[in-house]
Design a protein around this motif. Structure first.
Motif, PDB file in Angstrom:
ATOM      1  N   PHE A  86       0.828  -1.209   0.000  1.00 43.42           N
ATOM      2  CA  PHE A  86       0.000   0.000   0.000  1.00 43.42           C
ATOM      3  C   PHE A  86       0.863   1.260   0.000  1.00 43.42           C
ATOM      4  O   PHE A  86       0.530   2.249  -0.645  1.00 43.42           O
ATOM      5  CB  PHE A  86      -0.937   0.012   1.211  1.00 43.42           C
ATOM      6  CG  PHE A  86      -2.050   1.018   1.089  1.00 43.42           C
ATOM      7  CD1 PHE A  86      -3.210   0.685   0.410  1.00 43.42           C
ATOM      8  CD2 PHE A  86      -1.929   2.282   1.635  1.00 43.42           C
ATOM      9  CE1 PHE A  86      -4.242   1.605   0.276  1.00 43.42           C
ATOM     10  CE2 PHE A  86      -2.950   3.216   1.509  1.00 43.42           C
ATOM     11  CZ  PHE A  86      -4.117   2.874   0.823  1.00 43.42           C
ATOM     12  N   SER A 150      -5.561   1.418  -3.917  1.00 48.77           N
ATOM     13  CA  SER A 150      -5.877   0.048  -3.489  1.00 48.77           C
ATOM     14  C   SER A 150      -5.669  -0.948  -4.622  1.00 48.77           C
ATOM     15  O   SER A 150      -5.111  -2.037  -4.416  1.00 48.77           O
ATOM     16  CB  SER A 150      -7.328  -0.017  -2.988  1.00 48.77           C
ATOM     17  OG  SER A 150      -7.512   0.819  -1.865  1.00 48.77           O
ATOM     18  N   ALA A 151      -6.122  -0.576  -5.826  1.00 53.50           N
ATOM     19  CA  ALA A 151      -5.944  -1.469  -6.976  1.00 53.50           C
ATOM     20  C   ALA A 151      -4.472  -1.635  -7.319  1.00 53.50           C
ATOM     21  O   ALA A 151      -4.003  -2.753  -7.602  1.00 53.50           O
ATOM     22  CB  ALA A 151      -6.708  -0.916  -8.179  1.00 53.50           C
ATOM     23  N   ALA A 153      -1.972  -1.351  -5.246  1.00 51.83           N
ATOM     24  CA  ALA A 153      -1.354  -2.155  -4.188  1.00 51.83           C
ATOM     25  C   ALA A 153      -1.592  -3.646  -4.427  1.00 51.83           C
ATOM     26  O   ALA A 153      -0.681  -4.470  -4.256  1.00 51.83           O
ATOM     27  CB  ALA A 153      -1.912  -1.746  -2.826  1.00 51.83           C
ATOM     28  N   THR A 154      -2.799  -3.995  -4.836  1.00 50.09           N
ATOM     29  CA  THR A 154      -3.111  -5.401  -5.134  1.00 50.09           C
ATOM     30  C   THR A 154      -2.252  -5.918  -6.277  1.00 50.09           C
ATOM     31  O   THR A 154      -1.725  -7.038  -6.233  1.00 50.09           O
ATOM     32  CB  THR A 154      -4.598  -5.545  -5.495  1.00 50.09           C
ATOM     33  OG1 THR A 154      -5.398  -5.112  -4.391  1.00 50.09           O
ATOM     34  CG2 THR A 154      -4.937  -6.995  -5.836  1.00 50.09           C
ATOM     35  N   ILE A 155      -2.113  -5.091  -7.300  1.00 47.62           N
ATOM     36  CA  ILE A 155      -1.322  -5.493  -8.471  1.00 47.62           C
ATOM     37  C   ILE A 155       0.157  -5.617  -8.113  1.00 47.62           C
ATOM     38  O   ILE A 155       0.829  -6.581  -8.524  1.00 47.62           O
ATOM     39  CB  ILE A 155      -1.538  -4.476  -9.610  1.00 47.62           C
ATOM     40  CG1 ILE A 155      -2.983  -4.557 -10.116  1.00 47.62           C
ATOM     41  CG2 ILE A 155      -0.562  -4.724 -10.754  1.00 47.62           C
ATOM     42  CD1 ILE A 155      -3.376  -3.445 -11.055  1.00 47.62           C
ATOM     43  N   ALA A 157       1.430  -6.320  -5.220  1.00 49.76           N
ATOM     44  CA  ALA A 157       1.628  -7.455  -4.317  1.00 49.76           C
ATOM     45  C   ALA A 157       1.764  -8.769  -5.074  1.00 49.76           C
ATOM     46  O   ALA A 157       2.367  -9.729  -4.578  1.00 49.76           O
ATOM     47  CB  ALA A 157       0.469  -7.550  -3.321  1.00 49.76           C
ATOM     48  N   THR A 158       1.219  -8.817  -6.290  1.00 51.76           N
ATOM     49  CA  THR A 158       1.302 -10.038  -7.094  1.00 51.76           C
ATOM     50  C   THR A 158       2.396  -9.976  -8.155  1.00 51.76           C
ATOM     51  O   THR A 158       2.564 -10.909  -8.933  1.00 51.76           O
ATOM     52  CB  THR A 158      -0.045 -10.308  -7.794  1.00 51.76           C
ATOM     53  OG1 THR A 158      -0.354  -9.218  -8.666  1.00 51.76           O
ATOM     54  CG2 THR A 158      -1.153 -10.461  -6.763  1.00 51.76           C
ATOM     55  N   SER A 267      -7.035  -6.070 -11.186  1.00 51.97           N
ATOM     56  CA  SER A 267      -6.894  -6.577  -9.817  1.00 51.97           C
ATOM     57  C   SER A 267      -7.944  -7.629  -9.506  1.00 51.97           C
ATOM     58  O   SER A 267      -7.713  -8.544  -8.705  1.00 51.97           O
ATOM     59  CB  SER A 267      -6.994  -5.419  -8.821  1.00 51.97           C
ATOM     60  OG  SER A 267      -8.262  -4.787  -8.872  1.00 51.97           O
TER      61      SER A 267
END
Length: 270
Positions: A86, A150-151, A153-155, A157-158, A267
């Motif tokens: 994040f 947020s989107a 951060a999700t991307i 993280a992967t 995401s």
């Protein structure tokens, strides 16, 4: 929305630039697109180049590629130093805002203030031109940037960072579509001064952006492209109904909403 400081990037004369250049493509279009859509440090361009502002719309995705690459580098470095996703996403989005001078975010806020803060087309346009920000604009910025970070951060993280670059590219390809499909809502302003891109420029912009997005994201790009285009279409229909067409603020809002829709679609598939 376009850069408000383009006058500072002009030189009085230029060599190798035709005064009445009607060619659909020119290498000058790339630096011109960067001047129009970013705050990156660039050399002064010959004044005749600025007569190609509408024709340069095909290069808008390249401007997205430039600012997206810089921002993605920042996000990647943040992840290398083991910062939380994040936090890395916040830094990445902050870099996107810095390299564009927040011109698209400003357009988003003005659009929501104007379209939902007035009861007539004239009043809505007046509100959009006002430099002050209202409740609708504040809420639009808070909600949109929270969704955006947020989107991202999700991307991050992967490890799918290339999808963020694709979002930056494709979202800017939709701006020429709105410029060509909607009339100018007012007879002045930055969007009016840029002009209307032709079918060749619009097609080239979309073709370039779709190719890059599919190359970077594979099959996941299809849903993301559809989502971004749908959101931009809804905004275009709303703008036509409420103010009779598009303005620079509407174009800026389309970029932001399309980028966020693209990121959320990616995401959701991770």
């Amino acid at each position: 929305m376009f850069n408000r400081s383009i006058e500072t990037n002009k030189t009085p004369k230029g060599t190798g630039v035709q005064k009445n250049d009607t060619n659909p493509f020119s290498l000058w279009d790339i630096p011109l697109a960067l001047v129009l859509l970013t705050r990156l440090p660039l050399p002064r361009l010959p004044e005749p180049v600025f007569k190609r502002q509408a024709q340069a719309a095909w290069a808008f995705p390249i401007a997205g590629l430039a600012v997206g690459a810089i921002a993605c580098l920042v996000g990647w470095l943040a992840m290398v130093f083991h910062l939380p996703p994040f936090v890395a996403a916040t830094l990445l989005v902050a870099m996107l805002i810095m390299t564009t001078g927040a011109i698209h975010e400003d357009g988003l806020a003005d659009t929501f203030d104007g379209l939902w803060g007035g009861f007539t087309a004239e009043r809505r346009l007046e509100i959009m031109k006002d430099s002050q920000i209202g409740t609708y604009g504040v809420l639009a910025l808070v909600v949109s940037q929270l969704a955006r970070v947020s989107a991202v951060a999700t991307i991050l993280a992967t490890g799918s960072i290339w999808a963020i670059l694709a979002a930056c590219v494709f979202s800017r390809a939709l701006m020429p579509v709105l410029m060509a499909s909607l009339p100018n809502a007012r007879k002045s302003g930055l969007s009016h001064s840029v002009g209307t891109p032709g079918a060749i420029s619009v097609s080239m912009s979309l073709g370039l952006a779709v190719t890059i997005a599919v190359f970077l994201c594979g099959g996941a790009a299809i849903t993301a492209i559809f989502s971004a285009a749908l959101v931009a279409a809804i905004l275009a229909l709303t703008a036509r109904k409420k103010i009779g067409g598009q303005t620079g603020d509407i174009l800026g809002a389309s970029q932001q909403l399309a980028e966020i829709a693209f990121l959320l679609a990616i995401s959701a598939q991770i």
